[in-house]
Motif scaffolding. Sequence first.
Motif, PDB file in Angstrom:
ATOM      1  N   GLY A 285      44.178  12.243   0.957  1.00  0.00           N
ATOM      2  CA  GLY A 285      43.746  12.082  -0.424  1.00  0.00           C
ATOM      3  C   GLY A 285      44.004  10.711  -1.019  1.00  0.00           C
ATOM      4  N   ILE A 286      44.171   9.702  -0.173  1.00  0.00           N
ATOM      5  CA  ILE A 286      44.438   8.340  -0.647  1.00  0.00           C
ATOM      6  C   ILE A 286      43.124   7.568  -0.725  1.00  0.00           C
ATOM      7  CG2 ILE A 286      45.647   6.173  -0.124  1.00  0.00           C
ATOM      8  CD1 ILE A 286      47.771   7.911   1.290  1.00  0.00           C
ATOM      9  N   ALA A 287      42.903   6.867  -1.812  1.00  0.00           N
ATOM     10  CA  ALA A 287      41.648   6.156  -2.057  1.00  0.00           C
ATOM     11  C   ALA A 287      41.367   5.135  -0.963  1.00  0.00           C
ATOM     12  CB  ALA A 287      41.696   5.470  -3.417  1.00  0.00           C
ATOM     13  N   ALA A 288      40.079   4.990  -0.618  1.00  0.00           N
ATOM     14  CA  ALA A 288      39.676   4.045   0.427  1.00  0.00           C
ATOM     15  C   ALA A 288      40.029   2.614   0.051  1.00  0.00           C
ATOM     16  CB  ALA A 288      38.180   4.174   0.678  1.00  0.00           C
ATOM     17  N   ALA A 289      39.880   2.277  -1.232  1.00  0.00           N
ATOM     18  CA  ALA A 289      40.195   0.914  -1.678  1.00  0.00           C
ATOM     19  C   ALA A 289      41.663   0.596  -1.446  1.00  0.00           C
ATOM     20  CB  ALA A 289      39.840   0.760  -3.154  1.00  0.00           C
ATOM     21  N   THR A 290      42.534   1.576  -1.693  1.00  0.00           N
ATOM     22  CA  THR A 290      43.978   1.377  -1.504  1.00  0.00           C
ATOM     23  C   THR A 290      44.313   1.130  -0.042  1.00  0.00           C
ATOM     24  OG1 THR A 290      44.569   2.736  -3.427  1.00  0.00           O
ATOM     25  CG2 THR A 290      46.238   2.480  -1.711  1.00  0.00           C
ATOM     26  N   SER A 291      43.820   1.997   0.842  1.00  0.00           N
ATOM     27  CA  SER A 291      44.148   1.863   2.265  1.00  0.00           C
ATOM     28  C   SER A 291      43.510   0.631   2.881  1.00  0.00           C
ATOM     29  CB  SER A 291      43.704   3.111   3.028  1.00  0.00           C
ATOM     30  OG  SER A 291      42.341   3.397   2.803  1.00  0.00           O
ATOM     31  N   LEU A 292      42.306   0.267   2.438  1.00  0.00           N
ATOM     32  CA  LEU A 292      41.639  -0.910   2.986  1.00  0.00           C
ATOM     33  C   LEU A 292      42.361  -2.185   2.566  1.00  0.00           C
ATOM     34  CD1 LEU A 292      39.344  -2.167   4.560  1.00  0.00           C
ATOM     35  CD2 LEU A 292      37.915  -2.052   2.507  1.00  0.00           C
ATOM     36  N   ASP A 293      42.704  -2.296   1.294  1.00  0.00           N
ATOM     37  CA  ASP A 293      43.437  -3.481   0.826  1.00  0.00           C
ATOM     38  C   ASP A 293      44.780  -3.603   1.529  1.00  0.00           C
ATOM     39  OD1 ASP A 293      41.555  -4.466  -0.912  1.00  0.00           O
ATOM     40  OD2 ASP A 293      42.307  -3.389  -2.654  1.00  0.00           O
ATOM     41  N   ALA A 294      45.476  -2.486   1.670  1.00  0.00           N
ATOM     42  CA  ALA A 294      46.792  -2.510   2.304  1.00  0.00           C
ATOM     43  C   ALA A 294      46.702  -2.930   3.767  1.00  0.00           C
ATOM     44  CB  ALA A 294      47.452  -1.138   2.187  1.00  0.00           C
ATOM     45  N   SER A 295      45.727  -2.390   4.497  1.00  0.00           N
ATOM     46  CA  SER A 295      45.602  -2.723   5.920  1.00  0.00           C
ATOM     47  C   SER A 295      45.174  -4.166   6.130  1.00  0.00           C
ATOM     48  CB  SER A 295      44.609  -1.775   6.600  1.00  0.00           C
ATOM     49  OG  SER A 295      43.328  -1.865   6.004  1.00  0.00           O
ATOM     50  N   LEU A 296      44.302  -4.669   5.262  1.00  0.00           N
ATOM     51  CA  LEU A 296      43.892  -6.078   5.366  1.00  0.00           C
ATOM     52  C   LEU A 296      45.073  -7.008   5.108  1.00  0.00           C
ATOM     53  CD1 LEU A 296      40.388  -6.030   3.625  1.00  0.00           C
ATOM     54  CD2 LEU A 296      40.853  -6.586   6.015  1.00  0.00           C
ATOM     55  N   LEU A 297      45.871  -6.680   4.103  1.00  0.00           N
ATOM     56  CA  LEU A 297      47.041  -7.519   3.802  1.00  0.00           C
ATOM     57  C   LEU A 297      48.090  -7.414   4.903  1.00  0.00           C
ATOM     58  CD1 LEU A 297      47.516  -7.056  -0.054  1.00  0.00           C
ATOM     59  CD2 LEU A 297      46.884  -9.134   1.168  1.00  0.00           C
ATOM     60  N   LEU A 298      48.204  -6.236   5.520  1.00  0.00           N
ATOM     61  CA  LEU A 298      49.137  -6.087   6.641  1.00  0.00           C
ATOM     62  C   LEU A 298      48.735  -7.019   7.780  1.00  0.00           C
ATOM     63  CD1 LEU A 298      51.601  -4.264   7.467  1.00  0.00           C
ATOM     64  CD2 LEU A 298      49.956  -2.901   8.752  1.00  0.00           C
ATOM     65  N   PHE A 299      47.435  -7.140   8.024  1.00  0.00           N
ATOM     66  CA  PHE A 299      46.935  -8.065   9.044  1.00  0.00           C
ATOM     67  C   PHE A 299      47.257  -9.512   8.682  1.00  0.00           C
ATOM     68  CE2 PHE A 299      43.452 -11.012  10.066  1.00  0.00           C
ATOM     69  CZ  PHE A 299      43.555 -11.041  11.449  1.00  0.00           C
ATOM     70  N   VAL A 300      47.026  -9.877   7.433  1.00  0.00           N
ATOM     71  CA  VAL A 300      47.277 -11.260   6.986  1.00  0.00           C
ATOM     72  C   VAL A 300      48.755 -11.607   7.125  1.00  0.00           C
ATOM     73  CG1 VAL A 300      47.270 -12.804   4.992  1.00  0.00           C
ATOM     74  CG2 VAL A 300      45.297 -11.336   5.432  1.00  0.00           C
ATOM     75  N   ILE A 301      49.627 -10.702   6.682  1.00  0.00           N
ATOM     76  CA  ILE A 301      51.067 -10.976   6.666  1.00  0.00           C
ATOM     77  C   ILE A 301      51.662 -10.994   8.067  1.00  0.00           C
ATOM     78  CG2 ILE A 301      53.307 -10.049   5.961  1.00  0.00           C
ATOM     79  CD1 ILE A 301      51.941  -8.993   3.421  1.00  0.00           C
ATOM     80  N   ASN A 302      51.321 -10.002   8.872  1.00  0.00           N
ATOM     81  CA  ASN A 302      51.991  -9.833  10.166  1.00  0.00           C
ATOM     82  C   ASN A 302      51.292 -10.481  11.352  1.00  0.00           C
ATOM     83  OD1 ASN A 302      54.040  -8.374   9.013  1.00  0.00           O
ATOM     84  ND2 ASN A 302      53.260  -6.385   9.624  1.00  0.00           N
ATOM     85  N   VAL A 303      50.010 -10.804  11.187  1.00  0.00           N
ATOM     86  CA  VAL A 303      49.262 -11.378  12.312  1.00  0.00           C
ATOM     87  C   VAL A 303      48.766 -12.786  11.997  1.00  0.00           C
ATOM     88  CG1 VAL A 303      47.297 -11.094  13.865  1.00  0.00           C
ATOM     89  CG2 VAL A 303      48.552  -9.081  13.076  1.00  0.00           C
ATOM     90  N   LEU A 304      48.059 -12.921  10.884  1.00  0.00           N
ATOM     91  CA  LEU A 304      47.443 -14.214  10.569  1.00  0.00           C
ATOM     92  C   LEU A 304      48.477 -15.290  10.286  1.00  0.00           C
ATOM     93  CD1 LEU A 304      44.762 -15.659  10.267  1.00  0.00           C
ATOM     94  CD2 LEU A 304      44.732 -15.006   7.854  1.00  0.00           C
ATOM     95  N   PHE A 305      49.433 -15.020   9.412  1.00  0.00           N
ATOM     96  CA  PHE A 305      50.457 -16.013   9.083  1.00  0.00           C
ATOM     97  C   PHE A 305      51.270 -16.442  10.308  1.00  0.00           C
ATOM     98  CE2 PHE A 305      50.857 -14.901   4.261  1.00  0.00           C
ATOM     99  CZ  PHE A 305      49.644 -15.545   4.048  1.00  0.00           C
ATOM    100  N   PRO A 306      51.819 -15.501  11.094  1.00  0.00           N
ATOM    101  CA  PRO A 306      52.563 -15.913  12.299  1.00  0.00           C
ATOM    102  C   PRO A 306      51.708 -16.658  13.315  1.00  0.00           C
ATOM    103  CG  PRO A 306      53.104 -13.658  11.706  1.00  0.00           C
ATOM    104  CD  PRO A 306      51.937 -14.050  10.863  1.00  0.00           C
ATOM    105  N   SER A 307      50.407 -16.282  13.421  1.00  0.00           N
ATOM    106  CA  SER A 307      49.537 -16.977  14.384  1.00  0.00           C
ATOM    107  C   SER A 307      49.292 -18.419  13.962  1.00  0.00           C
ATOM    108  CB  SER A 307      48.208 -16.238  14.536  1.00  0.00           C
ATOM    109  OG  SER A 307      47.458 -16.274  13.337  1.00  0.00           O
ATOM    110  N   ILE A 308      49.198 -18.655  12.656  1.00  0.00           N
ATOM    111  CA  ILE A 308      49.059 -20.033  12.158  1.00  0.00           C
ATOM    112  C   ILE A 308      50.331 -20.816  12.445  1.00  0.00           C
ATOM    113  CG2 ILE A 308      48.822 -21.439  10.081  1.00  0.00           C
ATOM    114  CD1 ILE A 308      47.012 -19.245   8.940  1.00  0.00           C
ATOM    115  N   LEU A 309      51.474 -20.176  12.235  1.00  0.00           N
ATOM    116  CA  LEU A 309      52.757 -20.817  12.534  1.00  0.00           C
ATOM    117  C   LEU A 309      52.868 -21.133  14.021  1.00  0.00           C
ATOM    118  CD1 LEU A 309      55.515 -21.683  11.386  1.00  0.00           C
ATOM    119  CD2 LEU A 309      56.332 -19.364  11.818  1.00  0.00           C
TER     120      LEU A 309
END
Length: 320
Positions: A285-309
């Motif tokens: 019952g969790i809104a699609a916008a909530t889960s999509l935003d959260a998963s995209l930010l999880l990718f940015v924080i844990n994958v994209l930022f460290p890969s740039i580093l």
Amino acid sequence: MEAREELMSELEQPRSRLRSIVLLAGRALLAVILLVLLFQFVNVSDVVTSFLTARIEYLAGALLLVVPNLGLQMLKWRYFVRLINPQSTNFETAASLLFGISLGTVTPGQIGEFGGRALRHTSIPVGAIVGLTMVDRLQMMCVMGIAGTASLTILLHLGTVLRALLVGLAVAVFLGLFFNPKVVPFLISRVRLKMLRRPWVQDFNEAVAVFRSRQLIIALLLSVTFYLVIYLQMFILLNAFSSVKPGDAFLGFAAMMFLKALIPIFLGDLGIREASSVYFYSLRGIAAATSLDASLLLFVINVLFPSILGLFFVPKLPSK
């Protein structure tokens, strides 16, 4: 005869390189198509509104957790490499891990992580690094397998008896594999390939064989702690957009992590992470916008930022 084989090898190299480029481009396109299709079922304005009204303190908290996230990965990798070479430096360990993340981000299933870690380690044979990385990846797969199976049985509303059987089987199989990593070299040795006679394969087998019960128990504790840190990040990110209970957050997270591990064909797992998050969280019952935003930010924080580093640790290869 040898000259002919060398000539054939040289002729095959451009074809192999072209084939790799085509496959890489195809998988990148597949990830883009999946994201485009996903946005057909999600209201874009809701996603944007949710992001713009997010609670900043929660976003900051998830971002700060990247420190223990990377710290635990480095601690575990340092522990692994020092089983082979106790003189391996902290800098070499950190550089190897971060550059591995960089190459893993641009390859399907993060397979480039093997090469990235190996290229940055000069004090340990390449085969040994590949073996240690394989054990590291295998252990995380086992942790995700147990949690993911349990979550899926709940999300899909399976019966109590069937749920208990599946979870019990998952625990037995994945813990058995976790504490017996030598199974992988054994299975590989059953395949009669010419490459298996090369010297680096011996280094690979010796690296996997170095693990004993004590080392595996320590690795299990580090792996579970790392997994829980990622879950905590996801839980915080979800609550940055709307109120989500810890249990619901874990069920969707565990199922998503397990599914993306089972389908390692997308670059950086981009697309499958977001699609599975939207689907599994919708079952709670969790809104699609909530889960999509959260998963995209999880990718940015844990994958994209460290890969740039990790790009700061690109090794200098010989001109040859």
